[in-house]
Enzyme design. Structure first.
Site, short mmCIF file in Angstrom:
data_model
loop_
_atom_site.label_atom_id
_atom_site.label_comp_id
_atom_site.label_asym_id
_atom_site.label_seq_id
_atom_site.Cartn_x
_atom_site.Cartn_y
_atom_site.Cartn_z
N SER A 36 0.80 -1.22 0.00
CA SER A 36 0.00 0.00 0.00
C SER A 36 0.84 1.28 0.00
O SER A 36 0.32 2.34 -0.32
CB SER A 36 -0.95 0.02 1.20
OG SER A 36 -0.24 0.13 2.40
N LYS A 81 1.56 4.65 7.02
CA LYS A 81 0.74 5.41 6.07
C LYS A 81 1.26 6.83 5.93
O LYS A 81 1.98 7.34 6.77
CB LYS A 81 -0.72 5.47 6.55
CG LYS A 81 -1.39 4.13 6.70
CD LYS A 81 -1.54 3.43 5.37
CE LYS A 81 -2.13 2.04 5.55
NZ LYS A 81 -2.03 1.26 4.35
#
Length: 128
Positions: A36, A81
């Site tokens: 991701s 993230k």
């Protein structure tokens, strides 16, 4: 001989204690399980992050952060993230482009094109 052994035992205990303090107070050691964050961080990469980074300042848009999964009671699952919105921002995705407060974001680090539409979502104060 006893003095030598005692000296070694003290040294080993001190080293273990110091490693524990450094690991729990100053750094976080994480493995990235998915892609991701590609092309910035690849799946399987191991990263070290400073827990002290935000002691004196708040996270900013664009920062890469490591945080515990809020749904994991053990606290062992970590996420890596990038922050795209800070408190007070409005974030949305339209036609594959990320907009923050109506401004299209330049994100050359993203591997794949964002699909679909999302939002608008208003980021609450104190959240990211």
């Amino acid at each position: 001989m006893k003095k030598e052994i005692l000296s070694w035992v003290k040294t080993i205990i001190l080293a273990v204690l110091l490693a524990f303090v450094v690991d729990t107070v100053f750094i976080v050691n994480a493995t990235v399980p998915t892609g991701s964050m590609e092309n910035t961080i690849m799946a399987g990469d191991r990263i070290l992050a400073l827990r002290t980074s935000y002691w004196f300042s708040d996270p900013e848009r664009g920062d890469v952060v490591v945080f515990e999964d809020p749904d994991d009671p053990t606290g062992k699952t970590l996420y890596v993230k990038r922050i795209i919105g800070v408190g007070g921002d409005t974030v949305e995705v339209q036609d594959g482009e990320v907009l923050v407060n109506g401004q299209v974001q330049d994100e050359p680090y993203i591997k794949e094109i964002t699909e679909g539409d999302f939002g608008p979502y208003h980021v609450p104060e104190g959240c990211y």
